[in-house]
Design a protein around this motif. Sequence first.
Motif, PDB file in Angstrom:
ATOM      1  N   PHE A   3      -4.376  12.976  -7.325  1.00 29.10           N
ATOM      2  CA  PHE A   3      -3.887  11.653  -6.932  1.00 29.10           C
ATOM      3  C   PHE A   3      -3.064  11.748  -5.650  1.00 29.10           C
ATOM      4  CE2 PHE A   3      -0.686   8.276  -7.181  1.00 29.10           C
ATOM      5  CZ  PHE A   3      -1.538   7.194  -7.196  1.00 29.10           C
ATOM      6  N   ARG A   6      -5.268  12.263  -2.563  1.00 32.90           N
ATOM      7  CA  ARG A   6      -5.902  11.037  -2.098  1.00 32.90           C
ATOM      8  C   ARG A   6      -4.919  10.170  -1.324  1.00 32.90           C
ATOM      9  NH1 ARG A   6      -9.288   9.946  -7.656  1.00 32.90           N
ATOM     10  NH2 ARG A   6     -11.146  11.103  -7.076  1.00 32.90           N
ATOM     11  N   HIS A  58      -2.323  -2.899  -8.693  1.00 33.94           N
ATOM     12  CA  HIS A  58      -2.293  -1.612  -9.373  1.00 33.94           C
ATOM     13  C   HIS A  58      -0.995  -0.951  -8.915  1.00 33.94           C
ATOM     14  CE1 HIS A  58      -6.653  -2.043 -10.371  1.00 33.94           C
ATOM     15  NE2 HIS A  58      -6.568  -2.831  -9.299  1.00 33.94           N
ATOM     16  N   THR A 278       1.059   2.465 -13.530  1.00 27.68           N
ATOM     17  CA  THR A 278       0.819   3.912 -13.529  1.00 27.68           C
ATOM     18  C   THR A 278       2.089   4.666 -13.166  1.00 27.68           C
ATOM     19  OG1 THR A 278      -1.481   3.558 -12.848  1.00 27.68           O
ATOM     20  CG2 THR A 278      -0.578   5.774 -12.577  1.00 27.68           C
ATOM     21  N   ASN A 284      -0.647   5.207 -17.891  1.00 26.54           N
ATOM     22  CA  ASN A 284      -1.687   4.588 -17.075  1.00 26.54           C
ATOM     23  C   ASN A 284      -2.365   3.535 -17.949  1.00 26.54           C
ATOM     24  OD1 ASN A 284      -3.306   4.016 -14.904  1.00 26.54           O
ATOM     25  ND2 ASN A 284      -4.672   5.768 -15.179  1.00 26.54           N
ATOM     26  N   CYS A 775      -9.969   3.542 -12.711  1.00 26.09           N
ATOM     27  CA  CYS A 775      -9.849   4.893 -12.171  1.00 26.09           C
ATOM     28  C   CYS A 775      -9.602   4.860 -10.665  1.00 26.09           C
ATOM     29  CB  CYS A 775     -11.102   5.702 -12.488  1.00 26.09           C
ATOM     30  SG  CYS A 775     -11.155   6.243 -14.220  1.00 26.09           S
ATOM     31  N   GLU A 776      -9.017   5.948 -10.163  1.00 27.72           N
ATOM     32  CA  GLU A 776      -8.660   6.032  -8.755  1.00 27.72           C
ATOM     33  C   GLU A 776      -9.847   5.790  -7.835  1.00 27.72           C
ATOM     34  OE1 GLU A 776      -5.768   6.542  -6.840  1.00 27.72           O
ATOM     35  OE2 GLU A 776      -5.096   5.733  -8.745  1.00 27.72           O
ATOM     36  N   LYS A 777     -10.982   6.394  -8.163  1.00 24.47           N
ATOM     37  CA  LYS A 777     -12.137   6.252  -7.284  1.00 24.47           C
ATOM     38  C   LYS A 777     -12.578   4.789  -7.179  1.00 24.47           C
ATOM     39  CE  LYS A 777     -15.385   7.390 -11.037  1.00 24.47           C
ATOM     40  NZ  LYS A 777     -16.011   6.071 -11.152  1.00 24.47           N
TER      41      LYS A 777
END
Length: 807
Positions: A3, A6, A58, A278, A284, A775-777
Motif C-alpha cells: 500500500f 503505491r 475511501h 481504512t 478495512n 481493493c486498492e487496485k
Amino acid sequence: MLFRTRLRRLGLAGVALVTAAAALPSAAVADSGDRHDRHPSGGGLSAVVRYTEHGIPHIVAKDYANLGFGTGWAQAADHVCVLADGFVTVRGERSRHFGPDAAPDGSLSSAKKNLSSDLYFAGVRDARTVEKLLATPAPAGPGRQVKELMRGWAAGYNAWLKQNRITDPACRGADWVRPVSTLDVARRGFAVSVLGGQGRGIEGITAARPPGAAPVAAPDAAATAKAARDLFSPDSAAMGSNAVAFSGATTANRRGLLLGNPHYPWQGGRRFWQSQQTIPGELNVSGASLLGTAVVNIGFNDKVAWSHTVATGVTLNLHQLALDPADPTTYLVDGSPERMRKRTVTVQVKGKEPVTRTQWWTRYGPVVTSLGPSLPLPWSATTAYALNDPNAANLRASDTALAFGKARSTDDMVRALRRTQGLPWINTIAADAQGHSLFTQSQVLPRITDDLAQRCSTPLGKVTYPASGVAVLDGSRTGCAIGSDKDAVQPGIFGPSTMPTLRDALYAENSNDSAWLANADRPLTGYERVFGNLATPRSLRTRGAVQDVAAMADRRGLTVADLQRQQFANRVPAADLAVADAARACPAVLPGDTAACAALAAWDRRADTGSRGALLFDRFWRAFATLPLAEQWKVPFSAADPVNTPNTLNTASPGFAKALTGAVAELRAAGIPLDAPLGAHQFVMRNGKRIPVHGGTESLGVWNKVEPVWNAPGGGYTEVSTGSSHIQAVGWDGGRCPVARTLLTYSQSSNPASPHYSDQTVLFSGERWVTSRFCEKDILRSPQLRIVRVRERQVVSPEATAERITG
C-alpha cells in the motif's frame, strides 16, 4: 508495504497516512476520550480521502483519531447543513434559533414542537447524562477506540467548517452552524439510541405535571392496549428494512451472500452516507454510516457482510406508581415514601422570554403522561407512570459496529455482540466468505420475562403486555423490579444467551416482523413476549419476502446477480393475492366503467416505473388494507401456513366497493389516467428534474419498499419520505476483493449544489448499481479518482490540494 509503495508511485509518500499526521502527546491521548471542549484535538490530525465515482470517499488514516478526522471532514463536505441542524437538536437549542413552535425533522427527536424537544435534550445536558456514559468504563461504556473516533470526527467537522465556504442554501450564512465537540458527537449517538424508548415519550416527559384538584380518569385499558399495539406495530414504524443472508449451501461457489435493503428516511439526519474506512493492518471496511456517526453501521469487508432491520423488541416498559394521597410527587415502594426528583430545565426562545419547566424523575425513570397522542397515561392523585428505557444507559452501538467492521466471520460477529451488547432497536443479518449465515435479534431490551409480567403486571399491564409487549409493572413493590442476567453488561437488560438467533440456515431473512419466521422451515420460538410475537399473521412484505428467498434457496447456484434481480423484481404480493379477484368483481362495483376494470386486469402486478394500472391498485389497496383482516380475506390466518394465509379476497365486503370506487374517483379528480405508468405519477424532483421512482408502499408487500408522499394537485406521488436507502448485494469469489454492488437511493450529498445530489437517484430510477471499489487496485483504477489530503492545520481550500488521477 504494498500500500505504501503505491502511494509513493502516486507521489503521496508524505500524506497524512504515513508521516504527516503529528502525534498527540501521550498524556493528551490518554485523556482524549473524556475531553469535550470546542477543541477536540491538538491541531495535528489528518487523513487521505480518495474519492471515486458518485463521490464515495475511501478514507485512509494511521489510527482511530485520524480516521475519525477524515470521516468527520468528508461527512461535513456532503451534509454540513443536515449535520448542523442535528447538533442544534441534541444541544436543546432549536427554540433559540428556529422558534418554539416549529417541528424538528424527526430524525433525532419525536417531539412535535421544538420547545418539547429542547426541554428534553436540555434536561439530558443539564443532568450530564452523556458525560456519565462516556466516563463509564468499557464494556458498559464506550471503548477507547470509539472515543478516539468521535474525538477525531468532531475535529474533522470543525476543520471543514474553518476551511470551506458553505454553498448549501439550507444553512449558508446561518449562525447556528457552529463547531462541535466530542460530547456533541456522543449526544447524537445517545439520541439515536433512545429513539425507541425515551424518544417516543418526549412530549409526555416534558409535559408531565402533578395533578390539580380536578379528578383525573384512569386510562381505558382496551383503548390503551390497542394504541400500544399500533405504536409498536411494524406497519406503523417510520423506518423498516429487508435483509437476507444465504448460506454457502445455496450459492454457486459455496460462499455466503447478503442482500441488505434498509428502509430509512430520504431526508434529514437519519440518512445514510457511504464510505470506506481504512487503517492499514487494523481496519478495512466499506458501507454506510448514519450521519454524525464515526463508524460504518452496515457494510462489508473482505470476509463478512451485514445489514440490519428494525426489530420488534419493545425497548421500554412502564412502572405504575402508587402515590402518597397527601402528595402526588411522592410515590410508595413497599409502603415507604420516596420523593420524585425535580429536574428544572430552562430553554432559550427566539424573540421571547426563556421557558422554564420541571420534569419529574423516579428510581425507574421519568414520569411520562403519554406515549404519542393516542396513548395517554394520565397522572392522577393516586397514580402516575414512569418510563424505563435501558438504552438511556447505552452508548455502545458504535463499539458493536466497529467490531463488525473488524470481524472475519459470523462467529466473530456473534462474539462482538456478546461483548459489546450495543444495538438498541435492530436485528442483525450477516453472511461470510466461509459460507455461514446469521440472523440474531441481539438488542438492548428491558429484562421483562413473561413470568415477571405475569406476577407483576398491573390491571393495565395485563392487557397491554399480551397485545403489544409493553409491560406495565407494579412500581410499588421491590419484588417487581427488573432483574439482571449474569451475562449482561448493564443491569436490567437481557444477556446475550437469551437472544433469538438462527445460524447457518439456508437463508435467514427479516422484513420487520418478529424473529419467528427468519426461516420458515426453522421457526424460532421460546423467546419472551417483549422480543416480539409468535404464531401471528405476518405482514405482506414478510410473506412475499419469505416466498421469494425460499424459492431462491431451493434453486441453489445463487450469485450476486440473483440478489440484484431480487432487489428490483418489484413484485407486488398484494396483487398476486387480490388483483384477479378485484378485476372480476370490478364490473359489478363500477358498472359500465370499462376503463377502470381493464386497467386492473391488464396490470403486470409489478411496481416498475412503466407498470400501467399500478397506481390505481395502490390507491385502492391503501384504503382496503386498513380494514380488519377478517373483512379483507375469506380464508383466515393459520399458524400452520403463515406464509400463505390469510388469502382469497373478500369482494363482498362493503369496504371493497368503497375502496375501489374511491380510488377511481380520486385519480380522475386529479386528472391522472387510470392506466398511467407508475413512474409518471410516482417521482421525486431534484434541481428541477423529475426522476421516476419504482417500488411500493408497506401494505403492498413490495421488497423494494418506498413510502411516497401523495400530492394529487402536484401530479401524484411527488416525494419519498422513507424507503430503500443504502442497498448492498455482497458475495465473495475466493479472491481478496469482495464482490459487491451498492446503491444509495437518495445519493451521497444533501447539498443541491453538489454533483452527487441526485446522481445515484438517477441510477436507482433506472435500476442500475454501483460496482464497489474495495481493493486498492480497483480504487486506483477509478476514472474519477480524486485525492484530497485533509489536515487540521490546512489553510488553503481542499480544491487547491486535490489531484485528479486517471488510469
